[in-house]
Design an enzyme around this catalytic site. Structure first.
Site, mmCIF file in Angstrom:
data_model
loop_
_atom_site.group_PDB
_atom_site.id
_atom_site.type_symbol
_atom_site.label_atom_id
_atom_site.label_comp_id
_atom_site.label_asym_id
_atom_site.label_seq_id
_atom_site.Cartn_x
_atom_site.Cartn_y
_atom_site.Cartn_z
ATOM 1 C CB SER A 119 -0.803 -0.089 1.297
ATOM 2 O OG SER A 119 -1.529 1.257 1.491
ATOM 3 C CE1 TYR A 138 -3.900 -1.875 5.342
ATOM 4 C CE2 TYR A 138 -3.232 0.305 4.661
ATOM 5 C CZ TYR A 138 -3.581 -0.830 4.162
ATOM 6 O OH TYR A 138 -3.817 -1.218 2.795
#
Length: 268
Positions: free
Chosen positions: A150, A163
């Site tokens: 990501s 995350y």
């Protein structure tokens, strides 16, 4: 296991193994690969639901199989990989897509379990997904392992500690694995999505520049995987943003993200 295909031979189309295939990016990648003539090995916790989706898509029986596994349970996902090899053959591409994104606050003790779950899913789950395929791919001297990272890997964002840390680890892990596998002709591709319109992002309480549909993402990811690139940010505009974020001095970066919306915590 649902929709199991017979043992394959070399005349059959190529095979892709995809985790997190029950929704979002995973389903979009499954559609894209199937449209290109690939056979599918789909991994999801909700196996029957995923099998029903495959039938609803009109995917021909014998071109796909679904394996029930939770990537947090290493024995389950390793067993799913071995079952795929036994039933469908050794995949040409393995995509470790399964992941979770939950906001956390390290000042709240319960959120330490959120971090544990995130790292177990996004990192240990990825390594366990690849594990059954590495040795046979290296022996065959071909194959591609794909890690879904990501742009959140680039800088740490407030409320995104688990995350961001997990996706930064994905980038480093895949880079390390690439060095291990390269001498044996096995490619490792890291794909870093920007904002994709999936259930993981739809609750975000902040703007999401260059938001793209899962199918548009899958089209571009398919090309990157087919080309065997080592690292690709999708869309490219987020790649530019990511590079700018990386070179910003810490003080300026901290001021820019101050007051930015935080990722919702579990149960919030």
């Amino acid at each position: 296991m649902a929709g199991a295909a017979p043992r394959v031979d070399s005349r059959q189309p190529p095979l892709v193994f995809i985790t997190g295939a029950s929704s979002g990016i995973g389903q979009a990648l499954a559609r894209r690969f199937h449209a290109a003539g690939w056979r599918l090995a789909l991994v999801a916790r909700r196996a029957e639901e995923t099998a029903a989706w495959a039938r609803a898509q009109g995917l021909a029986e014998g071109t796909w199989a679904v394996y029930a596994a939770d990537v947090r349970q290493t024995t389950d996902i390793v067993a799913a990989g071995k079952a795929c090899i036994a039933q469908q053959g050794l995949p040409d591409v393995v995509i470790a897509n399964a992941g979770i994104s939950i906001g956390m606050d390290s000042a709240i003790e319960a959120d330490l379990e959120v971090m544990r779950a995130t790292l177990e899913t996004n990192n240990l789950g990825m390594a366990a997904t690849f594990h059954p395929f590495i040795a046979p791919m290296c022996e065959r001297r071909s194959g591609t392992l794909v890690g879904i990272a990501s742009v959140a890997a680039i800088r740490g964002l407030p409320g995104h500690g688990a995350y961001c840390a997990s996706k930064a680890a994905v980038v480093s892990y895949c880079e390390s694995l690439r060095g291990d596998c390269r001498p044996f002709g096995v490619k490792v591709v890291t794909v870093a999505p920007g904002y994709i319109d999936t259930p993981l992002t739809q609750r975000n309480p902040y703007s999401m520049p260059f938001l793209m549909s899962p199918d548009d993402f899958a089209d571009r990811a398919y090309e990157a995987i087919k080309d065997g690139v080592s690292y690709r940010v999708i869309p490219w505009q987020m790649g530019v943003v990511a590079k700018l974020m990386r070179i910003l001095p810490n003080g300026l970066f901290d001021r820019l993200v101050a007051g930015r919306g935080r990722k919702p915590r579990q149960g919030s």
